[in-house]
Write a protein that holds these residues in place. Sequence first.
Motif, PDB file in Angstrom:
ATOM      1  N   ASP A  72      19.286  -4.563 -35.977  1.00  0.00           N
ATOM      2  CA  ASP A  72      19.158  -5.106 -34.627  1.00  0.00           C
ATOM      3  C   ASP A  72      20.308  -6.044 -34.288  1.00  0.00           C
ATOM      4  O   ASP A  72      20.756  -6.849 -35.124  1.00  0.00           O
ATOM      5  CB  ASP A  72      17.852  -5.885 -34.489  1.00  0.00           C
ATOM      6  N   VAL A  73      20.768  -5.973 -33.048  1.00  0.00           N
ATOM      7  CA  VAL A  73      21.692  -6.951 -32.486  1.00  0.00           C
ATOM      8  C   VAL A  73      20.876  -7.846 -31.568  1.00  0.00           C
ATOM      9  O   VAL A  73      20.315  -7.390 -30.562  1.00  0.00           O
ATOM     10  CB  VAL A  73      22.832  -6.272 -31.701  1.00  0.00           C
ATOM     11  N   MET A  74      20.758  -9.115 -31.941  1.00  0.00           N
ATOM     12  CA  MET A  74      19.950 -10.073 -31.186  1.00  0.00           C
ATOM     13  C   MET A  74      20.863 -11.155 -30.608  1.00  0.00           C
ATOM     14  O   MET A  74      21.937 -11.434 -31.139  1.00  0.00           O
ATOM     15  CB  MET A  74      18.911 -10.733 -32.102  1.00  0.00           C
ATOM     16  N   ASP A  75      20.423 -11.777 -29.534  1.00  0.00           N
ATOM     17  CA  ASP A  75      21.143 -12.934 -29.003  1.00  0.00           C
ATOM     18  C   ASP A  75      20.172 -13.775 -28.205  1.00  0.00           C
ATOM     19  O   ASP A  75      19.108 -13.312 -27.775  1.00  0.00           O
ATOM     20  CB  ASP A  75      22.324 -12.516 -28.132  1.00  0.00           C
ATOM     21  N   ILE A  76      20.546 -15.046 -28.012  1.00  0.00           N
ATOM     22  CA  ILE A  76      19.734 -15.961 -27.222  1.00  0.00           C
ATOM     23  C   ILE A  76      20.564 -16.514 -26.081  1.00  0.00           C
ATOM     24  O   ILE A  76      21.790 -16.464 -26.090  1.00  0.00           O
ATOM     25  CB  ILE A  76      19.187 -17.124 -28.081  1.00  0.00           C
ATOM     26  N   ASP A  77      19.877 -17.052 -25.091  1.00  0.00           N
ATOM     27  CA  ASP A  77      20.516 -17.683 -23.938  1.00  0.00           C
ATOM     28  C   ASP A  77      20.980 -19.079 -24.358  1.00  0.00           C
ATOM     29  O   ASP A  77      20.159 -19.955 -24.641  1.00  0.00           O
ATOM     30  CB  ASP A  77      19.517 -17.764 -22.789  1.00  0.00           C
ATOM     31  N   ASN A 112      15.181 -18.159 -26.286  1.00  0.00           N
ATOM     32  CA  ASN A 112      14.832 -16.931 -25.570  1.00  0.00           C
ATOM     33  C   ASN A 112      15.673 -15.814 -26.168  1.00  0.00           C
ATOM     34  O   ASN A 112      16.767 -15.515 -25.699  1.00  0.00           O
ATOM     35  CB  ASN A 112      15.100 -17.093 -24.074  1.00  0.00           C
ATOM     36  N   ALA A 113      15.164 -15.243 -27.263  1.00  0.00           N
ATOM     37  CA  ALA A 113      15.920 -14.215 -27.975  1.00  0.00           C
ATOM     38  C   ALA A 113      15.463 -12.835 -27.539  1.00  0.00           C
ATOM     39  O   ALA A 113      14.282 -12.618 -27.255  1.00  0.00           O
ATOM     40  CB  ALA A 113      15.741 -14.379 -29.484  1.00  0.00           C
ATOM     41  N   ARG A 114      16.380 -11.900 -27.495  1.00  0.00           N
ATOM     42  CA  ARG A 114      16.036 -10.522 -27.176  1.00  0.00           C
ATOM     43  C   ARG A 114      16.961  -9.579 -27.920  1.00  0.00           C
ATOM     44  O   ARG A 114      18.046  -9.965 -28.364  1.00  0.00           O
ATOM     45  CB  ARG A 114      16.132 -10.256 -25.677  1.00  0.00           C
ATOM     46  N   GLN A 115      16.510  -8.368 -28.049  1.00  0.00           N
ATOM     47  CA  GLN A 115      17.315  -7.348 -28.706  1.00  0.00           C
ATOM     48  C   GLN A 115      18.230  -6.700 -27.678  1.00  0.00           C
ATOM     49  O   GLN A 115      17.820  -6.368 -26.573  1.00  0.00           O
ATOM     50  CB  GLN A 115      16.419  -6.282 -29.343  1.00  0.00           C
ATOM     51  N   TYR A 116      19.501  -6.514 -28.073  1.00  0.00           N
ATOM     52  CA  TYR A 116      20.479  -5.895 -27.179  1.00  0.00           C
ATOM     53  C   TYR A 116      20.900  -4.509 -27.649  1.00  0.00           C
ATOM     54  O   TYR A 116      21.653  -3.837 -26.949  1.00  0.00           O
ATOM     55  CB  TYR A 116      21.708  -6.797 -27.044  1.00  0.00           C
ATOM     56  N   GLY A 117      20.446  -4.097 -28.801  1.00  0.00           N
ATOM     57  CA  GLY A 117      20.811  -2.781 -29.290  1.00  0.00           C
ATOM     58  C   GLY A 117      20.757  -2.736 -30.792  1.00  0.00           C
ATOM     59  O   GLY A 117      20.255  -3.659 -31.446  1.00  0.00           O
ATOM     60  N   GLU A 118      21.268  -1.647 -31.349  1.00  0.00           N
ATOM     61  CA  GLU A 118      21.328  -1.464 -32.794  1.00  0.00           C
ATOM     62  C   GLU A 118      22.696  -0.938 -33.172  1.00  0.00           C
ATOM     63  O   GLU A 118      23.347  -0.242 -32.391  1.00  0.00           O
ATOM     64  CB  GLU A 118      20.256  -0.470 -33.269  1.00  0.00           C
ATOM     65  N   MET A 119      23.115  -1.272 -34.383  1.00  0.00           N
ATOM     66  CA  MET A 119      24.337  -0.709 -34.942  1.00  0.00           C
ATOM     67  C   MET A 119      24.061  -0.284 -36.379  1.00  0.00           C
ATOM     68  O   MET A 119      23.089  -0.725 -37.003  1.00  0.00           O
ATOM     69  CB  MET A 119      25.494  -1.711 -34.881  1.00  0.00           C
TER      70      MET A 119
END
Length: 387
Positions: A177-182, A192-199
């Motif tokens: 998972d590629v995750m990031d927060i605001d 506020n973390a969310r998944q942005y995609g996978e690699m």
Amino acid sequence: MSDKPFTLGLIINPYAGIGGALALKGSDGAEIRSKALALGAQKKAADKTRLALDEISQLKDKVHILTAAGEMGEDLAKAMGFTYTLVYQSNNIQTEGSDTEATAKALLAQHVDLVLFAGGDGTARNICHVIDQHIPVLGVPAGCKIHSGVYAITPQAAGRVLSQVIQGQIVSLNQADVMDIDEDLFRQGRVNARQYGEMQVPTELRYIQAVKMGGKESDELVLTDIAAHIIDIMAEHPQHYFIMGSGSTVDFVMQELGLANTLLGVDLVKDRQLIASDLTADTLLDYVKNQATKLVITLIGGQGHIFGRGNQQLSPAVLRFVGKENILLIATKNKLNSLAGKALVSDSGDMQLDRELAGLMPVITGYRDQVLYPLADLENLPSKQLS
């Protein structure tokens, strides 16, 4: 293996992590980067990438690096004696996410074997936006935010996985998972973390981190017991400073004390009263140099990191002054069980210090209740971490 050299794409975000030690909670945006540099922040992403590439220094004749000009990779590849080809040149005074994406596009067009990149979750997002699952990637942790599963547990670990891949050893290739927060909400104490995609990531379980577990601790009674234990220690040592590290478990202790807490920062308590909030590494060092100090920290659920993830204010200098004997590590047994036998990890940025901290550590898991749990020596990880 064939005689064809291994083509390694290399992307360094030069500004990754520069806001961490200054409690800026990120390095996204030119304004934050400028502020960090004005406050004396040091660029460390290249140094961390060097630690990774040191692990393949004996394989230089098998590797050809494709990278961007200057600080984004060329300078390091040249300094370390790797053969390299430039695929991108930035025109920006400060490199931006657009430069990371442009370099990734150039590497994708060149069909490199693997992309090694240094940065944080923002960098991972940029690369994922371009590369998606077309080419394997491997992250060198260098940012303030490292929630994504595409990163190795330390820079050295990234290099060891890379070495295995270059030498043709059997390494699993998994989706991560590629995750990031605001970051703006992060600075307000909200995640506020969310998944942005996978690699695709080459995975050797000793060296690749798990995605951070979300949510609050569920067993409030256990947390109350842990907090009572820490508060008793504070009562027994009224002249000591207590550094309160980040995380929800430490936050619960502060709630029990009735003190305001910087959930995603580092605070200082003395005699159960708040002395200072959201301290930088340098300010914290000024305090601990002149006073007996204890450090209250927890681990990242699912990963096991105690230093080097979201708490860069706890610099090697601070940790050396505090001393291993004054580290109060707190966690529920459920949180320890979530590690599935994997050892704890210290990625302080000082390899010698990490080695000194390695070994069995007491973990406070309740009121007057402790367990011993291993902190990894990354040169010799416990065998239980292989599965």
